[in-house]
Design an enzyme around this catalytic site. Sequence first.
Site, mmCIF file in Angstrom:
data_model
loop_
_atom_site.group_PDB
_atom_site.id
_atom_site.type_symbol
_atom_site.label_atom_id
_atom_site.label_comp_id
_atom_site.label_asym_id
_atom_site.label_seq_id
_atom_site.Cartn_x
_atom_site.Cartn_y
_atom_site.Cartn_z
ATOM 1 N N GLU A 118 0.836 -1.223 0.000
ATOM 2 C CA GLU A 118 0.000 0.000 0.000
ATOM 3 C C GLU A 118 0.861 1.259 0.000
ATOM 4 O O GLU A 118 0.496 2.260 0.621
ATOM 5 C CB GLU A 118 -0.925 0.037 1.223
ATOM 6 C CG GLU A 118 -2.281 -0.559 1.018
ATOM 7 C CD GLU A 118 -2.948 -0.139 -0.265
ATOM 8 O OE1 GLU A 118 -3.454 -1.048 -0.928
ATOM 9 O OE2 GLU A 118 -2.950 1.047 -0.621
HETATM 10 C C1 LIG Z 1 2.746 -9.574 -0.006
HETATM 11 C C2 LIG Z 1 2.576 -8.450 -0.958
HETATM 12 C C3 LIG Z 1 1.304 -8.116 -1.393
HETATM 13 C C4 LIG Z 1 1.138 -7.077 -2.312
HETATM 14 N N1 LIG Z 1 -0.108 -6.811 -2.821
HETATM 15 C C5 LIG Z 1 -0.227 -5.939 -3.855
HETATM 16 C C6 LIG Z 1 -1.468 -5.782 -4.564
HETATM 17 O O1 LIG Z 1 -2.474 -6.387 -4.209
HETATM 18 N N2 LIG Z 1 -1.505 -4.954 -5.636
HETATM 19 C C7 LIG Z 1 -0.413 -4.265 -6.056
HETATM 20 O O2 LIG Z 1 -0.501 -3.553 -7.048
HETATM 21 N N3 LIG Z 1 0.783 -4.378 -5.412
HETATM 22 C C8 LIG Z 1 0.890 -5.197 -4.336
HETATM 23 N N4 LIG Z 1 2.100 -5.354 -3.702
HETATM 24 C C9 LIG Z 1 3.224 -4.550 -4.132
HETATM 25 C C10 LIG Z 1 3.617 -3.487 -3.104
HETATM 26 O O3 LIG Z 1 2.678 -2.477 -3.072
HETATM 27 C C11 LIG Z 1 5.034 -3.036 -3.497
HETATM 28 O O4 LIG Z 1 5.910 -4.073 -3.125
HETATM 29 C C12 LIG Z 1 5.420 -1.738 -2.840
HETATM 30 O O5 LIG Z 1 4.653 -0.696 -3.366
HETATM 31 C C13 LIG Z 1 6.900 -1.417 -3.022
HETATM 32 O O6 LIG Z 1 7.332 -1.594 -4.327
HETATM 33 P P1 LIG Z 1 8.646 -2.469 -4.607
HETATM 34 O O7 LIG Z 1 8.485 -3.739 -3.891
HETATM 35 O O8 LIG Z 1 8.860 -2.517 -6.067
HETATM 36 O O9 LIG Z 1 9.797 -1.682 -3.901
HETATM 37 P P2 LIG Z 1 10.619 -0.452 -4.522
HETATM 38 O O10 LIG Z 1 9.694 0.509 -5.137
HETATM 39 O O11 LIG Z 1 11.730 -0.981 -5.367
HETATM 40 O O12 LIG Z 1 11.212 0.193 -3.213
HETATM 41 C C14 LIG Z 1 12.375 -0.282 -2.545
HETATM 42 C C15 LIG Z 1 12.800 0.746 -1.494
HETATM 43 O O13 LIG Z 1 13.108 1.994 -2.122
HETATM 44 C C16 LIG Z 1 12.306 3.022 -1.597
HETATM 45 N N5 LIG Z 1 11.947 3.949 -2.671
HETATM 46 C C17 LIG Z 1 11.465 3.645 -3.881
HETATM 47 N N6 LIG Z 1 11.254 4.756 -4.592
HETATM 48 C C18 LIG Z 1 11.603 5.784 -3.814
HETATM 49 C C19 LIG Z 1 11.603 7.198 -3.983
HETATM 50 N N7 LIG Z 1 11.192 7.793 -5.099
HETATM 51 N N8 LIG Z 1 12.037 7.966 -2.959
HETATM 52 C C20 LIG Z 1 12.435 7.397 -1.807
HETATM 53 N N9 LIG Z 1 12.468 6.074 -1.599
HETATM 54 C C21 LIG Z 1 12.045 5.270 -2.586
HETATM 55 C C22 LIG Z 1 11.094 2.350 -1.004
HETATM 56 O O14 LIG Z 1 10.477 3.122 0.024
HETATM 57 C C23 LIG Z 1 11.694 1.046 -0.484
HETATM 58 O O15 LIG Z 1 12.244 1.265 0.772
HETATM 59 C C24 LIG Z 1 2.263 -6.352 -2.757
HETATM 60 C C25 LIG Z 1 3.529 -6.687 -2.289
HETATM 61 C C26 LIG Z 1 3.702 -7.726 -1.416
HETATM 62 C C27 LIG Z 1 5.089 -8.093 -0.989
#
Ligand SMILES: Cc1cc2nc3c(=O)[nH]c(=O)nc-3n(C[C@H](O)[C@H](O)[C@H](O)COP(=O)(O)OP(=O)(O)OC[C@H]3O[C@@H](n4cnc5c(N)ncnc54)[C@H](O)[C@@H]3O)c2cc1C
Length: 605
Positions: A448
């Site tokens: 989220e």
């Molecule tokens: C169990 C699970 C259920 C999920 N369910 C859903 C779902 O139903 N629908 C859906 O669409 N998604 C879902 N997700 C996805 C989830 O919302 C994302 O994992 C989350 O938004 C983070 O994206 P990422 O994993 O690609 O991390 P990244 O975006 O790669 O982030 C990695 C780190 O970098 C930081 N970061 C990234 N960009 C920036 C920035 N611009 N400035 C500062 N810091 C930054 C982040 O805060 C984090 O600490 C789910 C994920 C999991 C693991």
Amino acid sequence: MSATEFTTDLRDVEFVLFDQLHVHEVLSSFPRYADYDRDMYLSIVAEADRIAHEIIAPINKIGDREGCRFDGKGTVTTPKGYPEAFKFMSDNGWIGLVADTEWGGTGLPHIMEMAAGELLTGACVAFATYSGLTRGVANLISSFGSPEMKERYVRKLNQGRWAGTMLLTEAGAGSSVGDNRCKAHPTDRPGVYTLEGEKIFISGGEQDLTENIVHVVLARVPNAPPGTKGLSIFIVPKFIPNDDGSLGDRNDIVCVGIEEKMGIHGSATCTMSLGSNQPCFGWRIGDENAGMRIMFHLMNEARIMVGVQGESTAAAAYYNALDFAKERIQGPDIHDVANGWTPSVSILKHPDVRRMLMTMRVLIENMRSLLFTTALRMDLADLSADAEQRERHANFVDLMVPVCKAHCTDCGFDVTRLAMQVMGGYGYCGDYPVEQYLRDNKICSIYEGTNGIQAMDLLGRKLRMKNGVLFMEWLAEFTAELDAAKGKGLDKEVTELEKARDQVGAAAMHLAKFAFDGNFSSAMLHASNFLTALGEVVLGQHALAQAVTARRLLDAGEGERAFLEGKLANLRFYCFNLLPHATTLSRVIRSGDETCLESELFAEV
Ligand SMILES: Cc1cc2nc3c(=O)[nH]c(=O)nc-3n(C[C@H](O)[C@H](O)[C@H](O)COP(=O)(O)OP(=O)(O)OC[C@H]3O[C@@H](n4cnc5c(N)ncnc54)[C@H](O)[C@@H]3O)c2cc1C
């Protein structure tokens, strides 16, 4: 109460609802809830609690150990007991809790969704993901869908006959939602598109709980502008409904794998392929390129509910740890050590264990108050007759969404970590549920929108919205509460809260200046620190609200003395043990230190 069984604290839930927030009086002035009295609200809470204990909690451990299974051909099987429990929730009106009865909902206020949600979610957070998303999708289609879409989907979603999901994330687009590449090609039918792409990490993307799944998907139409401004949103049903509501053709949105993960094993986290074999049809909601604005509508409520996930699993862990501490005999009473060998006592007697338990208790009770208050303000934002009042309540909710999501999930994890610490090696082992709560809790700070992204939303968007009115209104409200609390025997705590309020105000001004000067990296360096500082002050505000309520009841000779005095102790403990951290963070924010922005750092890898 037991160290292994799911436990709740209805007394505290009822204290916040009735003594502190006067839900039954506040809401009965609106025609929609004129017939709801205290007994009615009490019966909802009692029934949610019964269901949480009897229907949901029993599937929590099974779901964790068994997990979801994928057959390699698109089918996902949820853990034993999940389909029956979901059917029970659907048949008994626990899915569309807030939605209008004419749309298949139960018509409750948000505050009751929150109170029931705390009990039901704490019992099994993995299971709660299915109904939470379904609720959100029904709400989104209700608010933005065409009359035909509403007719086709909303009732069935609210009744839990069909489930909802939201598909934002792609391999190259996590936090950076604007990098979404999923494509939507117009067909010759207006508003109907064929979608192509792959989405990952989709909760409930495939399951065996409902006969149909209604996905809402972000995708990009041809020639859309780059970034979030070029995203449109589509309804993509697993089975395309016929005009008579029956299930029609299978749409080409298929699960191609599920994740092995740390926690919430009962929640299927799916990779979804769209249009890889056949056309995958999607129906556009709203205008082209309006997808993010619409998705935000779903996300606000979903983010508060994730805050509830963080708080409620932490609460369940706390009650287990408290009971364990009462039973576990280990080490002598510190007063007796000087007297040589003395028998061991319950660990509840050891000061360090008491510190941990008190930290957990006060955080949980303050978070509960914050979450319930925010939900009540959502109700008031919907119901108030006066437009200015509606806006004021909505401003409060907007400001508090990132705090509820990020601070409650960070604190929730800390509380769960402390629960394990209190239980020592037993807490780490699978015979006790706390290790599962800890694993299940962690995801709340990640999905989220990660907590880092929430912090940027707070600093970069919420604080700037309407020229800072959201923050200023909150400051004014808090100041009025502090003034009203003076002379009630709480003055030392009020002074501490005033200092912390001023510190967070100074931090906000400091960061605003960076933003004004276009120095965004300096501002964003401290976004998370700022969110935590604000969250800490907000939780202090809620400790005060509860103590003021307790004081009033004590003075009137009402209520249970020990419980109410506990609220005064909560405020004292919070102000002198936890709140000072907000001042430290304010100093950190204003220190001018930007070491971690130095470009040479981390260059060696
Ligand atoms: C169990 C699970 C259920 C999920 N369910 C859903 C779902 O139903 N629908 C859906 O669409 N998604 C879902 N997700 C996805 C989830 O919302 C994302 O994992 C989350 O938004 C983070 O994206 P990422 O994993 O690609 O991390 P990244 O975006 O790669 O982030 C990695 C780190 O970098 C930081 N970061 C990234 N960009 C920036 C920035 N611009 N400035 C500062 N810091 C930054 C982040 O805060 C984090 O600490 C789910 C994920 C999991 C693991």
